[in-house]
Design a protein around this motif. Sequence first.
Motif, mmCIF file in Angstrom:
data_model
loop_
_atom_site.group_PDB
_atom_site.id
_atom_site.type_symbol
_atom_site.label_atom_id
_atom_site.label_comp_id
_atom_site.label_asym_id
_atom_site.label_seq_id
_atom_site.Cartn_x
_atom_site.Cartn_y
_atom_site.Cartn_z
ATOM 1 N N VAL A 182 0.594 -1.289 0.082
ATOM 2 C CA VAL A 182 -0.092 0.199 0.118
ATOM 3 C C VAL A 182 0.936 1.258 -0.169
ATOM 4 O O VAL A 182 0.370 2.297 -0.626
ATOM 5 C CB VAL A 182 -0.892 -0.004 1.202
ATOM 6 C CG1 VAL A 182 -0.233 0.077 2.450
ATOM 7 C CG2 VAL A 182 -2.022 0.920 1.132
ATOM 8 N N TYR A 183 2.184 1.142 0.428
ATOM 9 C CA TYR A 183 3.071 2.370 0.326
ATOM 10 C C TYR A 183 3.875 2.341 -0.690
ATOM 11 O O TYR A 183 4.104 3.283 -1.514
ATOM 12 C CB TYR A 183 4.058 2.381 1.666
ATOM 13 C CG TYR A 183 3.371 2.818 2.996
ATOM 14 C CD1 TYR A 183 3.228 4.233 3.058
ATOM 15 C CD2 TYR A 183 2.759 2.116 3.794
ATOM 16 C CE1 TYR A 183 3.004 4.964 4.350
ATOM 17 C CE2 TYR A 183 2.073 2.820 5.037
ATOM 18 C CZ TYR A 183 2.176 3.985 5.096
ATOM 19 O OH TYR A 183 1.627 4.712 6.328
ATOM 20 N N LEU A 184 4.271 0.971 -1.191
ATOM 21 C CA LEU A 184 4.903 0.826 -2.421
ATOM 22 C C LEU A 184 4.263 1.533 -3.562
ATOM 23 O O LEU A 184 4.789 2.004 -4.657
ATOM 24 C CB LEU A 184 5.084 -0.647 -2.807
ATOM 25 C CG LEU A 184 6.705 -1.216 -1.925
ATOM 26 C CD1 LEU A 184 6.800 -2.436 -2.529
ATOM 27 C CD2 LEU A 184 7.895 -0.256 -2.182
ATOM 28 N N ALA A 185 2.866 1.396 -3.626
ATOM 29 C CA ALA A 185 2.255 1.987 -5.091
ATOM 30 C C ALA A 185 2.268 3.455 -5.308
ATOM 31 O O ALA A 185 2.872 3.483 -6.314
ATOM 32 C CB ALA A 185 0.661 1.399 -4.668
ATOM 33 N N PRO A 186 2.132 4.003 -4.242
ATOM 34 C CA PRO A 186 2.711 5.777 -4.657
ATOM 35 C C PRO A 186 3.848 5.793 -4.752
ATOM 36 O O PRO A 186 4.267 6.823 -5.513
ATOM 37 C CB PRO A 186 1.733 6.335 -3.462
ATOM 38 C CG PRO A 186 1.633 5.253 -2.329
ATOM 39 C CD PRO A 186 1.225 4.040 -3.037
ATOM 40 N N TRP A 187 4.648 5.077 -3.931
ATOM 41 C CA TRP A 187 6.085 5.397 -4.046
ATOM 42 C C TRP A 187 6.793 4.926 -5.728
ATOM 43 O O TRP A 187 7.176 5.739 -6.052
ATOM 44 C CB TRP A 187 7.053 4.355 -2.958
ATOM 45 C CG TRP A 187 8.680 4.828 -3.080
ATOM 46 C CD1 TRP A 187 9.099 5.647 -2.498
ATOM 47 C CD2 TRP A 187 9.363 3.938 -4.040
ATOM 48 N NE1 TRP A 187 10.449 5.517 -2.886
ATOM 49 C CE2 TRP A 187 10.556 4.721 -3.711
ATOM 50 C CE3 TRP A 187 9.190 2.904 -4.564
ATOM 51 C CZ2 TRP A 187 11.780 3.956 -4.328
ATOM 52 C CZ3 TRP A 187 10.678 2.481 -5.507
ATOM 53 C CH2 TRP A 187 11.897 2.970 -5.200
ATOM 54 N N LEU A 188 6.320 3.917 -6.112
ATOM 55 C CA LEU A 188 6.633 3.674 -7.336
ATOM 56 C C LEU A 188 6.047 4.481 -8.554
ATOM 57 O O LEU A 188 6.923 4.721 -9.520
ATOM 58 C CB LEU A 188 6.241 2.054 -7.646
ATOM 59 C CG LEU A 188 6.879 1.001 -6.889
ATOM 60 C CD1 LEU A 188 6.194 -0.486 -7.095
ATOM 61 C CD2 LEU A 188 8.373 0.648 -7.757
ATOM 62 N N ALA A 189 4.893 4.864 -8.296
ATOM 63 C CA ALA A 189 4.247 5.632 -9.194
ATOM 64 C C ALA A 189 5.012 7.178 -9.202
ATOM 65 O O ALA A 189 5.293 7.573 -10.384
ATOM 66 C CB ALA A 189 2.724 6.041 -8.795
ATOM 67 N N ASN A 190 5.321 7.367 -8.070
ATOM 68 C CA ASN A 190 6.149 8.725 -7.933
ATOM 69 C C ASN A 190 7.426 8.651 -8.764
ATOM 70 O O ASN A 190 7.907 9.576 -9.479
ATOM 71 C CB ASN A 190 6.489 9.445 -6.720
ATOM 72 C CG ASN A 190 7.556 10.147 -6.202
ATOM 73 O OD1 ASN A 190 8.742 9.782 -6.217
ATOM 74 N ND2 ASN A 190 7.202 11.427 -6.221
ATOM 75 N N GLN A 191 8.309 7.464 -8.438
ATOM 76 C CA GLN A 191 9.663 7.038 -9.236
ATOM 77 C C GLN A 191 9.267 7.304 -10.692
ATOM 78 O O GLN A 191 10.185 7.813 -11.515
ATOM 79 C CB GLN A 191 9.987 5.954 -8.539
ATOM 80 C CG GLN A 191 10.451 6.000 -7.147
ATOM 81 C CD GLN A 191 11.516 6.772 -6.772
ATOM 82 O OE1 GLN A 191 12.424 6.715 -7.029
ATOM 83 N NE2 GLN A 191 11.040 8.032 -6.118
#
Length: 362
Positions: free
Chosen positions: A70-79
């Motif tokens: 659930v944290y990785l999803a927006p982190w990856l999209a930001n990256q």
Amino acid sequence: MVQTLPLVRRREVDPARLDAFLGQMIGDLGATVSAALVVIGDRLGLYRALRGGEPVTTDELAARTGTAAVYLAPWLANQAAGGYVVYDPATRTWSMTPEQEAALADPDSPAFFPGSMELALGVLRDVSAIEDRFRTGAGFGWHEHDDGLFSGTERFFRPGYVANLTGTWLPALDGVVDRLRSGAEVVDVGCGHGASTTLMAEAFPESRFLGLDYHEPSIRTARVRAEEAGVAGRTRFEVADATELPPGRAALVTMFDCLHDMGDPHAAARAALRALSDDGTLMVVEPMAGDHIEDNLHPLGRVFYGASTLVCTPSSLAQPGGRALGAQAGPAALTAVLRDAGFTRVRVAITSPVNLIIEARP
């Protein structure tokens, strides 16, 4: 007494130019926020888990790294939005190019960059203190900064030293490598965590090295680094000011990215001259800069002027002398400092995209 600001004449705004400028600022805002996410990705091993080019889903990366999807999803999209990872909408997977890996996932790469983001976050934690110094003109010492500055500085500079120090920079100095191979005394001034000192000690086993820094916690870390590298028997690290060098025996004195931070760089240069043997060499590594402001109005200059405002100038002002050369001193100003200190032969020995390497001799 209340200051009265002059009336400002209202000027017409060009909508197209305003939109372009706002677009630039949005990019800056995204980069600033994303610096924190780079540090998180580095600390949690997210970039390293993406190495190799094999695309993975968010859930697969979460399982691989022991993190929450659930944290990785927006982190990856930001990256992906920043161009730091690659997203494939057809398979809903994430991957990294070899170039992204070199900059973000390989700490041994000369392009490795997360340390710079760690450094930046450490500095930004001190914004209120620097704001106050704008009003008072007082200094803010290196030792007063957040610890992230110290660890980030080591991780930011070390890859460049690994890539260039023993293979390019030292060979550009007249006769220095031969002396180090046969055995010589070296003093590394402003050594910080000892990255430069340890790398030289590893490369030249016949020589002996003394690292000096006024920041005691950094000296403690440098001793640990030397133990880890297996060179502690030929290196010493001591707490000392740059003006307190042992006289007269060194074949080489080095100053890596620190002369411009000193309150009295002339006194530091004179101390280096006293510490050298008659045929010794001072090597000064400084940020790349031209001699005039207009020479440095580009992305790298923006970084270095920012560092000068937040770190280098406050550090110098906190020391006796308060010269405040800043991170963009340029070769002319640096050469003048060294010649005024008594060095008779000064030259830019070699450059890299981000560094000036200056050789000075008695």
